[in-house]
Design a protein around this motif. Structure first.
Motif, mmCIF file in Angstrom:
data_model
loop_
_atom_site.group_PDB
_atom_site.id
_atom_site.type_symbol
_atom_site.label_atom_id
_atom_site.label_comp_id
_atom_site.label_asym_id
_atom_site.label_seq_id
_atom_site.Cartn_x
_atom_site.Cartn_y
_atom_site.Cartn_z
ATOM 1 N N ASP A 145 1.767 4.016 28.534
ATOM 2 C CA ASP A 145 1.252 3.754 29.883
ATOM 3 C C ASP A 145 -0.258 3.969 29.941
ATOM 4 N N ALA A 146 -0.729 5.016 29.253
ATOM 5 C CA ALA A 146 -2.165 5.283 29.246
ATOM 6 C C ALA A 146 -2.918 4.159 28.541
ATOM 7 N N ALA A 188 -1.893 1.057 28.216
ATOM 8 C CA ALA A 188 -1.805 -0.140 29.052
ATOM 9 C C ALA A 188 -2.805 -0.073 30.210
ATOM 10 N N ASP A 189 -2.885 1.085 30.825
ATOM 11 C CA ASP A 189 -3.842 1.244 31.929
ATOM 12 C C ASP A 189 -5.272 1.044 31.453
ATOM 13 N N GLY A 190 -5.551 1.542 30.243
ATOM 14 C CA GLY A 190 -6.905 1.438 29.721
ATOM 15 C C GLY A 190 -7.324 0.022 29.382
ATOM 16 N N THR A 191 -6.349 -0.838 29.122
ATOM 17 C CA THR A 191 -6.660 -2.222 28.753
ATOM 18 C C THR A 191 -6.321 -3.213 29.860
ATOM 19 N N GLY A 192 -5.838 -2.686 30.979
ATOM 20 C CA GLY A 192 -5.470 -3.567 32.078
ATOM 21 C C GLY A 192 -4.180 -4.319 31.850
ATOM 22 N N ASP A 193 -3.371 -3.838 30.899
ATOM 23 C CA ASP A 193 -2.103 -4.492 30.589
ATOM 24 C C ASP A 193 -0.938 -3.673 31.156
ATOM 25 N N LYS A 194 0.257 -4.179 30.941
ATOM 26 C CA LYS A 194 1.476 -3.466 31.284
ATOM 27 C C LYS A 194 2.354 -3.398 30.057
ATOM 28 N N THR A 195 3.114 -2.318 29.941
ATOM 29 C CA THR A 195 4.048 -2.228 28.823
ATOM 30 C C THR A 195 5.126 -3.295 28.961
#
Length: 316
Positions: A258-259, A261-268
Motif C-alpha cells: 500500500d505504501a 502504491a501510494d508513493g507511485t500513485g498506483d493501486k495494488t
C-alpha cells in the motif's frame, strides 16, 4: 455465545478441523463467500493427502502422555513466537484445550518470556478462571488472556488453540481498521476466513469485551483487533502457529504494498474472487496449516537439539 459442547473431540487427527480435508475447506469457503464461491467450480488437485505422515502425531500410551505432548508442542510454539520477536513485555498468550478436561485450557504464566517457556511452566485454567492443581509453579494468570480465551474456547468447541500477541506488523495494520486484501497467494489463506473487530475497548479485563471479540471472530479462523493486534484460532497448536505467522507476514506485505502504491500513485492489484477461493482451497485448511507449521518446528528442534522423543525420555 453459542452453547458449549460438553465433550468436543479434541486433538485427534480425525477431528472436524484437524482432518483438514480439501473438501472441508471448500465447504467453508463456499458457505461464507456470499455468492462468489458459486462462480467457481474449480477444484484443485489433492496435493496434501500424501503428507499425512508429516503431521501424524505420535502414538500415546495414555491420555496423560498425550497431554504432555500437547504441552510440549504449546511450549515450543511459545519459543517460536519468542524467536520471531512476537513478545511485548508480558503481553500475549497462546492457549490450548486440555485433552482430558476439555473445559480447561493450558496457557503461559504471566510474566515469563515466550522464549523461556517449557512444558512444566504452563498453567491449567478452567472457564471460571480458576488455576488447577496440574499447573506449573508460576501460578500467575494474565487476566486479559483469560477473558479472551475462555470466551473463545466456550463459544467455539471446534477451536482447540488460540493465539494473540502484539507482533509489530499486525499491530501496525490493526490501526487502520481495515480488511486484509487478497493481493498475494498467501493472503488467500484467509479468503473469507478473517474478520475485523472495529472498536477498541481498552485492555481486555472484563468478560464483556471478550464476548465482543468472540462475536467479531464468528466462525472464522482469524480476527484483526483494531488498535490492538491479531488473534488466530484453529483446531491445533500447529495450525494456529502457522496461521498466526502467515497473517503477520500478510499484514507486513500489505503495509509495504500500500505504501509503494501510494508513493507511485498506483493501486495494488487484487486477486479475483474466483482465484482467491481456488487458492484458499489449497492453503486455508487446518491440514495445510499443520503441514506448513512443521518447518518452524524443524528449525526449533534443530537449534535446541530436543524433539518429543528425547524430551519424553528425559522428562517422563
Amino acid at each position: 455465545m453459542s452453547p458449549v459442547a460438553t465433550q468436543p473431540n479434541v486433538h485427534a487427527e480425525g477431528n472436524g478441523l484437524a482432518q483438514g480435508s480439501l473438501k472441508q475447506a471448500t465447504d467453508v469457503a463456499q458457505a461464507n463467500s456470499n455468492g462468489a464461491a458459486s462462480q467457481s467450480s474449480r477444484t484443485p488437485p489433492d496435493l496434501l493427502s500424501g503428507l499425512r505422515d508429516l503431521i501424524a502425531p505420535p502414538k500415546f500410551s495414555s491420555q496423560l502422555e498425550e497431554r504432555e505432548y500437547i504441552k510440549f508442542r504449546l511450549a515450543q510454539a511459545f519459543r517460536i513466537f519468542g524467536n520471531l520477536g512476537y513478545d511485548e513485555g508480558a503481553a500475549g498468550h497462546i492457549t490450548v484445550r486440555d485433552n482430558i478436561r476439555p473445559d480447561c485450557f493450558w496457557v503461559n504464566p504471566f510474566g515469563k518470556h515466550f522464549s523461556l517457556i517449557q512444558p512444566g511452566d504452563l498453567i491449567l485454567v478452567d472457564h471460571e478462571g480458576v488455576i488447577q492443581d496440574e499447573s506449573g509453579p508460576i501460578r500467575r494468570l494474565n487476566r486479559a488472556a483469560y477473558m479472551i480465551h475462555s470466551a473463545i474456547h466456550e463459544a467455539r468447541p471446534d477451536v482447540n488453540c488460540a493465539a494473540h500477541s502484539h507482533s509489530i506488523y499486525g499491530r501496525a495494520f490493526s490501526t487502520l481498521g481495515k480488511d486484509l486484501d487478497m493481493i498475494t497467494q498467501d493472503s488467500c489463506t484467509f479468503y473469507n476466513d478473517i474478520a475485523v473487530y472495529r472498536q477498541f475497548g481498552g485492555i481486555v479485563l472484563e468478560a464483556e469485551e471478550g464476548e465482543h471479540i468472540v462475536k467479531a471472530l464468528g466462525d472464522k479462523k482469524a480476527v484483526i483487533l483494531q488498535n490492538h493486534g491479531l488473534l488466530v484460532a484453529a483446531g491445533s497448536v500447529e495450525a494456529t502457529l502457522f496461521f498466526y505467522i502467515a497473517l503477520e507476514k500478510c499484514c507486513q506485505v500489505q503495509l509495504l504494498a500500500d505504501a509503494a502504491a501510494d508513493g507511485t500513485g498506483d493501486k495494488t492489484i487484487k486477486i479475483s474472487l474466483e482465484e482467491a477461493l481456488y487458492t484458499y482451497k489449497v492453503l486455508g485448511s487446518e491440514f495445510a496449516g499443520k503441514v506448513n507449521a512443521t518447518t518452524y518446528y524443524q528449525v526449533l528442534e534443530a537449534r535446541e537439539g530436543v524433539d518429543w522423543e528425547s524430551y519424553k525420555a528425559k522428562a517422563l
